[in-house]
Scaffold this active site. Structure first.
Site, PDB file in Angstrom:
ATOM      1  N   ASN A 155      -1.758   7.870   0.380  1.00  0.00           N
ATOM      2  CA  ASN A 155      -1.867   6.927   1.502  1.00  0.00           C
ATOM      3  C   ASN A 155      -0.833   5.823   1.336  1.00  0.00           C
ATOM      4  O   ASN A 155      -0.444   5.472   0.222  1.00  0.00           O
ATOM      5  CB  ASN A 155      -3.252   6.283   1.555  1.00  0.00           C
ATOM      6  CG  ASN A 155      -3.440   5.499   2.850  1.00  0.00           C
ATOM      7  OD1 ASN A 155      -3.523   6.091   3.922  1.00  0.00           O
ATOM      8  ND2 ASN A 155      -3.465   4.177   2.758  1.00  0.00           N
TER       9      ASN A 155
ATOM     10  N   TYR B  53      -0.441  -3.904   3.149  1.00  0.00           N
ATOM     11  CA  TYR B  53      -1.437  -4.899   2.752  1.00  0.00           C
ATOM     12  C   TYR B  53      -0.688  -5.996   1.996  1.00  0.00           C
ATOM     13  O   TYR B  53      -0.058  -5.717   0.975  1.00  0.00           O
ATOM     14  CB  TYR B  53      -2.496  -4.292   1.825  1.00  0.00           C
ATOM     15  CG  TYR B  53      -2.991  -2.895   2.194  1.00  0.00           C
ATOM     16  CD1 TYR B  53      -3.655  -2.655   3.394  1.00  0.00           C
ATOM     17  CD2 TYR B  53      -2.810  -1.820   1.313  1.00  0.00           C
ATOM     18  CE1 TYR B  53      -4.123  -1.378   3.706  1.00  0.00           C
ATOM     19  CE2 TYR B  53      -3.277  -0.549   1.613  1.00  0.00           C
ATOM     20  CZ  TYR B  53      -3.930  -0.329   2.812  1.00  0.00           C
ATOM     21  OH  TYR B  53      -4.387   0.947   3.099  1.00  0.00           O
ATOM     22  N   ARG B  54      -0.776  -7.219   2.492  1.00  0.00           N
ATOM     23  CA  ARG B  54      -0.014  -8.317   1.874  1.00  0.00           C
ATOM     24  C   ARG B  54      -0.327  -8.465   0.388  1.00  0.00           C
ATOM     25  O   ARG B  54      -1.435  -8.167  -0.073  1.00  0.00           O
ATOM     26  CB  ARG B  54      -0.318  -9.622   2.596  1.00  0.00           C
ATOM     27  CG  ARG B  54      -1.720 -10.107   2.252  1.00  0.00           C
ATOM     28  CD  ARG B  54      -1.985 -11.485   2.831  1.00  0.00           C
ATOM     29  NE  ARG B  54      -3.257 -11.980   2.383  1.00  0.00           N
ATOM     30  CZ  ARG B  54      -4.189 -12.477   3.196  1.00  0.00           C
ATOM     31  NH1 ARG B  54      -3.991 -12.544   4.500  1.00  0.00           N
ATOM     32  NH2 ARG B  54      -5.315 -12.933   2.695  1.00  0.00           N
TER      33      ARG B  54
ATOM     34  N   TRP C 129      -6.245  -5.167   0.490  1.00  0.00           N
ATOM     35  CA  TRP C 129      -6.654  -4.153   1.461  1.00  0.00           C
ATOM     36  C   TRP C 129      -8.052  -4.496   1.915  1.00  0.00           C
ATOM     37  O   TRP C 129      -8.964  -4.680   1.107  1.00  0.00           O
ATOM     38  CB  TRP C 129      -6.550  -2.741   0.902  1.00  0.00           C
ATOM     39  CG  TRP C 129      -7.073  -2.487  -0.475  1.00  0.00           C
ATOM     40  CD1 TRP C 129      -8.280  -2.840  -1.001  1.00  0.00           C
ATOM     41  CD2 TRP C 129      -6.384  -1.785  -1.521  1.00  0.00           C
ATOM     42  NE1 TRP C 129      -8.382  -2.411  -2.288  1.00  0.00           N
ATOM     43  CE2 TRP C 129      -7.244  -1.755  -2.640  1.00  0.00           C
ATOM     44  CE3 TRP C 129      -5.126  -1.160  -1.607  1.00  0.00           C
ATOM     45  CZ2 TRP C 129      -6.881  -1.142  -3.830  1.00  0.00           C
ATOM     46  CZ3 TRP C 129      -4.786  -0.558  -2.788  1.00  0.00           C
ATOM     47  CH2 TRP C 129      -5.655  -0.551  -3.882  1.00  0.00           C
TER      48      TRP C 129
ATOM     49  N   GLU D 140       0.962   8.885   5.998  1.00  0.00           N
ATOM     50  CA  GLU D 140       1.900   8.015   6.722  1.00  0.00           C
ATOM     51  C   GLU D 140       3.345   8.472   6.560  1.00  0.00           C
ATOM     52  O   GLU D 140       4.169   8.274   7.452  1.00  0.00           O
ATOM     53  CB  GLU D 140       1.761   6.569   6.225  1.00  0.00           C
ATOM     54  CG  GLU D 140       0.555   5.802   6.759  1.00  0.00           C
ATOM     55  CD  GLU D 140      -0.748   6.142   6.070  1.00  0.00           C
ATOM     56  OE1 GLU D 140      -0.741   6.878   5.068  1.00  0.00           O
ATOM     57  OE2 GLU D 140      -1.797   5.667   6.548  1.00  0.00           O
TER      58      GLU D 140
ATOM     59  N   ASP E 133      -2.232 -16.606   8.582  1.00  0.00           N
ATOM     60  CA  ASP E 133      -2.256 -15.221   9.039  1.00  0.00           C
ATOM     61  C   ASP E 133      -1.771 -15.045  10.480  1.00  0.00           C
ATOM     62  O   ASP E 133      -1.469 -16.015  11.172  1.00  0.00           O
ATOM     63  CB  ASP E 133      -3.672 -14.648   8.849  1.00  0.00           C
ATOM     64  CG  ASP E 133      -3.621 -13.275   8.207  1.00  0.00           C
ATOM     65  OD1 ASP E 133      -2.872 -12.429   8.720  1.00  0.00           O
ATOM     66  OD2 ASP E 133      -4.304 -13.067   7.194  1.00  0.00           O
TER      67      ASP E 133
END
Ligand SMILES: Cc1cc2nc3c(=O)[nH]c(=O)nc-3n(C[C@H](O)[C@H](O)[C@H](O)COP(=O)(O)O)c2cc1C
Ligand SMILES: [Mn+2]
Length: 488
Positions: free
Chosen positions: A175, A179-180, A193, A239, A288
């Site tokens: 996967n 995710y920062r 995540w 992905e 954000d």
């Protein structure tokens, strides 16, 4: 031909006059963010930015690369993002099975049988330099975005455009998610995540097995690969296969130096490491994409074992904040690309609009071809059960003659058409991790509005009125006499 790497995309933007270079020294702490914010807020998303001289690091920083409709289309090498949706529709029409369930079950296979499976390579540009003995994240120009970011004991730097690679320990399925990454120190970071995401699912499985989890954070690759990391694909679809489909060439993958995780060979930089099952630490706060700080919370910890990178690496970053920002254009691409996939299951859906002000999970306007009582409410419940559409805090359903891309027209139709008691559905359920309004984290309520024309079967006791339109005859007459009136 697909872009070979991030630099090729940057060079193309440069040659088209879509990128501006900043030559003077700039600080990665807040200064790059403020420059990028001003650029994002200029008409149409402004230009991409390339900072050649970044304080404290020998590597340049690129921002706002995807931040306009034009640059997003160039990233995916199409004239218009709708061209990608058309390719997906074609692919689905080639699918042999006929029934809906068969088609849905085929979906991962559709991409898999194609010629775009990732390809393994032995040598990779992302491993030109290998820093294994004393890996040090502080050498890289990771930006701090907003003043309140991070904890007092760190600098508040976050990798904002990462591609996090993990593997399912049971199936071996890979996967990649964006995710920062909160940098705590030279060799430790957070792993943000959300619990709803595929990376977290993998981590749960390692926790159940009580095993250390390998992971890798790649930064910078060709733009289709970066985009794919953010795409809300079903867990069964890799992905990198999707990225191969987008770029029409397989993604070349190389094994990490210190684990079996595979990463795109053309990455600018790869941070290899592991997570201990059950270890967590406060992550955030972080300014954000909602335009608010997302609250600090406990997240898993990532330990760095090795950093590899290109000799002449470029560090790409994105700034999120109050819309419009770069991620809005990424989100709009997702809206277009995923519409045909939603339509596979919901054939009655005509169009969908996720307004930028709704920061994607907060609002969706959807037009449908209504054919039975309660049809709009069925769509509302159906979408809340579908992947990341579960986060849609407001779903507005209108008839197929409404152009949902025209917000003003849609608002007028909705406000006129609704009887609130009859037409509103409010449901409890999971909400986006970033939602700060719900009473509890990740659990709250969502609203669906059925703004379609109501029928007798739906309890409407009166006839629905016609919308106003002038007759064609009079329009033609006024057209032909317009000059005579002397109004121009
Ligand atoms: C710039 C950007 C930053 C993101 N940051 C996060 C994040 O920190 N945590 C998260 O769970 N999702 C984040 N997302 C959304 C995920 O990338 C997205 O939901 C993706 O589908 C996750 O992949 P997955 O479905 O394989 O888990 C971000 C998206 C973008 C465009
Ligand atoms: Mn995934």
């Amino acid at each position: 031909m697909a872009y070979n790497d991030l630099k090729e995309f940057i060079d193309l933007l440069d040659s088209k006059g879509l990128l501006k270079r900043v030559k003077v020294e700039v600080d990665p702490i807040l200064e790059i963010a403020e420059i990028t914010d001003r650029m994002s807020k200029s008409p149409g998303g402004g230009s991409a930015l390339y900072f050649e001289n970044v304080k404290g690091s020998e590597y340049p920083v690129a921002t706002n690369l995807f931040g306009s409709f034009e640059r997003m289309a160039l990233a995916l090498q199409v004239g218009n993002i709708n061209d990608v949706a058309a390719r997906i529709r074609d692919l689905m029409n080639q699918a042999p099975p006929n029934t809906l369930m068969e088609k849905l079950a085929m979906l991962p296979k559709l991409f898999e049988f194609s010629k775009y499976l990732p390809k393994k390579v032995k040598r990779a540009p992302c491993q030109e330099v290998i820093e294994k003995d004393a890996p040090d994240l502080s050498k890289f120009p990771v930006i701090k975005c907003w003043p309140g970011d991070g904890q007092p004991e760190d600098e508040g730097r976050f990798i904002t455009l990462p591609m996090v690679f993990t593997k399912d320990p049971e199936t071996g399925r890979p996967n990649c998610g964006m995710y920062r990454i909160h940098i705590y120190d030279k060799t430790t970071t957070g792993m943000h995540w959300h619990i709803h995401k595929d990376g977290a699912r993998h981590y749960d499985k390692y926790k159940a097995l009580n095993q250390r989890m390998p992971a890798a954070i790649a930064v910078g690759s060709d733009p289709a690969v970066i985009y794919a990391a953010s795409a809300p694909l079903p867990e069964a679809i890799d992905e990198m296969l999707f990225a191969g489909f987008l770029r029409e060439e397989p993604v070349e993958m190389v094994k990490c130096v210190t684990s079996d995780i595979e990463v795109p060979a053309n990455s600018e930089m790869v941070v290899e490491g592991y997570l201990e099952p059950g270890e967590s630490r406060i992550e955030g706060p972080f300014g954000d994409h909602t335009g608010f700080y997302s609250a600090a919370d406990y997240y898993p910890v990532f330990h760095v074992t090795c950093i590899t990178h290109k000799k002449k690496m470029i560090y790409p970053a994105t700034l999120v904040g109050k819309p419009p920002m770069e991620d809005c254009y990424i989100g709009k691409a997702t809206e277009r690309i995923f519409l045909p996939l939603l339509q596979l299951e919901f054939t009655e859906i005509i169009d969908m609009h996720l307004p930028m002000e709704g920061v994607f999970h907060n609002a969706a306007l959807i037009s449908i071809k209504k054919s039975y009582p309660g049809h709009a409410k069925k769509i509302i419940h159906g979408l809340w059960g579908k992947g990341q559409m579960m986060f849609a805090k407001l779903l507005i359903i209108v008839d197929d003659d409404v152009d949902v891309q025209n917000i003003s027209y849609t608002a007028w139709r909705v406000l006129n058409n609704v009887d609130w008691k009859r037409d509103v559905v409010i449901a409890d359920g999971p909400v986006d991790d970033l939602d700060h309004a719900s009473s509890f984290p990740r659990y709250g309520s969502k609203m669906g509005i059925d703004a379609t024309r109501k029928t007798k079967e739906e309890g409407m006791t009166r006839d629905w009125p016609d919308e106003l339109f002038m007759s064609d005859e009079i329009k033609t007459l006024v057209d032909s006499r317009w000059k005579e009136y002397g109004l121009d």
